[in-house]
Motif scaffolding. Structure first.
Motif, PDB file in Angstrom:
ATOM      1  N   ILE A  38       0.834  -1.194   0.000  1.00 59.20           N
ATOM      2  CA  ILE A  38       0.000   0.000   0.000  1.00 59.20           C
ATOM      3  C   ILE A  38       0.875   1.252   0.000  1.00 59.20           C
ATOM      4  CG2 ILE A  38      -1.646   1.363   1.351  1.00 59.20           C
ATOM      5  CD1 ILE A  38      -2.916  -1.226   2.262  1.00 59.20           C
ATOM      6  N   ASN A  40       1.095   5.302   0.581  1.00 59.46           N
ATOM      7  CA  ASN A  40       0.432   6.383   1.304  1.00 59.46           C
ATOM      8  C   ASN A  40       0.672   7.719   0.602  1.00 59.46           C
ATOM      9  OD1 ASN A  40      -0.664   5.064   3.809  1.00 59.46           O
ATOM     10  ND2 ASN A  40       1.481   4.423   3.956  1.00 59.46           N
ATOM     11  N   GLU A  64     -10.285   5.356  -2.573  1.00 60.09           N
ATOM     12  CA  GLU A  64      -9.551   4.241  -1.967  1.00 60.09           C
ATOM     13  C   GLU A  64     -10.207   2.898  -2.271  1.00 60.09           C
ATOM     14  OE1 GLU A  64      -7.494   6.491   1.866  1.00 60.09           O
ATOM     15  OE2 GLU A  64      -9.408   5.458   2.133  1.00 60.09           O
ATOM     16  N   LYS A  71      -3.525   4.645  -0.110  1.00 63.29           N
ATOM     17  CA  LYS A  71      -4.178   5.192   1.078  1.00 63.29           C
ATOM     18  C   LYS A  71      -3.914   6.691   1.107  1.00 63.29           C
ATOM     19  CE  LYS A  71      -6.289   4.695   5.118  1.00 63.29           C
ATOM     20  NZ  LYS A  71      -7.672   4.175   5.224  1.00 63.29           N
TER      21      LYS A  71
END
Length: 427
Positions: A38, A40, A64, A71
């Motif tokens: 993931i 960010n 998302e 994220k």
């Protein structure tokens, strides 16, 4: 035999326990692997209404869901927004994506701190769908540095009940008509010399006067970015406000009637007409539901249509670590689907023509005047050092409106001081 059965039972339990450990271990590894995949992304913006923040948070949740590998951390900077952003850019701690007002764009675009977006934009994104006036505010040396998320022009708000009382059936079309209407609409109900309601609410901010300057082909800044609002053409436009306020006494400033904004002047019935942005519509509907009002295009000046346009873009930090994902976020928020979700409630206007058409804004009685103005509006953008120009202009222009000095004296003083400060910044 009993011992054997117990041994087998023990071995079975042990095997089951081992299997449970293996399963949980694999699940942990799978989770750790997924988590590590993931990316960010940090998005920063300034403080806005609770309705706007709630809407943006929902839009980010939708993003998302469609991009499970990204994220988004949304940060609200409530105070000194641009100072904070500039400081973080210098310290290499700026967010990946952030809001940028068109007013502040020229300086940042010239400083090599924003990521050019041309290479990310493909034909499917449909750049031609954006209003040219808005997109051009974020272009610098053939590069696009931001994509506008929404906008507003200015339009005339008028009190329908006040108009009806004076047998005025239509809004003024020219500035001469506006001044005539203002005389009819100004009332001294108490007969004690105090004006109970003014015809027009005047806002002496440069952002509300610039289109008057443009109507006579005057300049606010010259090609080199220096203040140039003391020229004779600019003074013709500004003189309209001075004459109406001083000689005709049919216009009022917010301080004259004890309010904090043009919207509030109008909402409280202190003025019958005011020129404001479309953000005034939800404010009036929610706070003053019984007020009967309508909107119209800003009256023409010198036989020319004019208004202002204010817009904000999403831009990417040139030093963002995950530029591909940052672009995914920007393209979603300014894409057709994301923009429709963002603007369908009516608090902001879509910068994409197709979205405006789909949502029916051109046929909306209150919103259509704002859309009509975008093609001929003056963008709220005045060089690399806008605050210096704004502060000097507004200090002196307010003085001129109050009759403390002539308009020419005030503007010359403001121009000299602004340019002196700009030169100090450049050298």
């Amino acid at each position: 035999m009993i011992i054997k059965r117990k041994l087998l039972r023990f071995l079975g339990m042990l095997l089951g326990f081992i299997l449970i450990i293996v399963v949980f271990h694999n699940l942990f590894l799978s989770s750790a692997s997924t988590s590590s995949d993931i990316v960010n992304i940090k998005l920063s913006g300034w403080g806005a209404s609770s309705v706007e923040q709630k809407l943006l948070k929902q839009l980010l949740r939708d993003f998302e869901l469609e991009h499970p590998d990204i994220k988004v951390k949304y940060e609200v900077i409530n105070d000194q927004y641009m100072d904070v952003i500039k400081t973080r850019l210098i310290g290499e701690a700026a967010p990946d994506v952030f809001y940028l007002d068109a007013l502040e764009a020229p300086f940042l675009m010239s400083q090599n701190v924003l990521e050019p977006l041309n290479s990310y934009i493909n034909s499917e994104f449909d750049l031609s769908d954006f209003e040219d006036t808005l997109l051009n505010s974020f272009k610098y040396e053939s590069q696009i540095y931001g994509l506008p998320k929404d906008y507003s022009t200015l339009a005339l708000f008028y009190n329908k009940q006040a108009f009806k009382k004076k047998d005025l059936t239509n809004p003024p079309v020219t500035w001469k008509e506006l001044r005539t209407y203002s005389q009819k609409l100004t009332e001294d109900i108490n007969k004690d010399g105090r004006i109970d309601r003014y015809g027009f609410g005047e806002i002496p901010e440069l952002a509300r006067q610039a289109y008057k300057i443009k109507a006579f082909d005057g300049e606010i800044v010259n090609q080199n970015g220096y203040a140039n609002f003391a020229n004779s053409e600019a003074l013709k436009g500004l003189q309209l406000a001075v004459e109406q306020y001083q000689k005709e006494r049919t216009s009022a400033q917010k301080t004259d009637v004890g309010t904090n904004s043009g919207s509030e002047m109008f909402a409280q019935g202190k003025v019958a007409m005011v020129i404001e942005g479309n953000w005034t519509i939800p404010y009036l509907k929610e706070t003053f539901p019984n007020l009967e009002f309508a909107t119209a295009e800003v009256p023409t000046i010198n036989n020319k249509k004019g208004t202002m346009v204010f817009t904000v873009a999403y831009v990417m930090n040139q030093k963002a670590k995950h530029k591909a994902q940052a672009w995914e976020l920007i393209s979603y928020l300014t894409g057709k689907q994301g923009m429709e979700k963002w603007t369908e409630s009516g608090f902001a206007l879509p910068t994409r023509k197709s979205v405006a058409e789909k949502l029916g804004y051109e046929q909306d009685d209150l919103q259509s005047a704002f859309l009509a103005g975008v093609d001929y509006a003056t963008p709220w953008q005045i060089g690399k050092y806008p605050i210096l120009i704004i502060n000097n202009f507004e200090n002196q222009f307010t003085s001129a409106i109050l009759g403390q000095q002539t308009l020419e004296q005030a503007m010359k003083k403001a121009q000299i001081q602004a340019n002196k400060q700009i030169k100090a910044m450049e050298y």
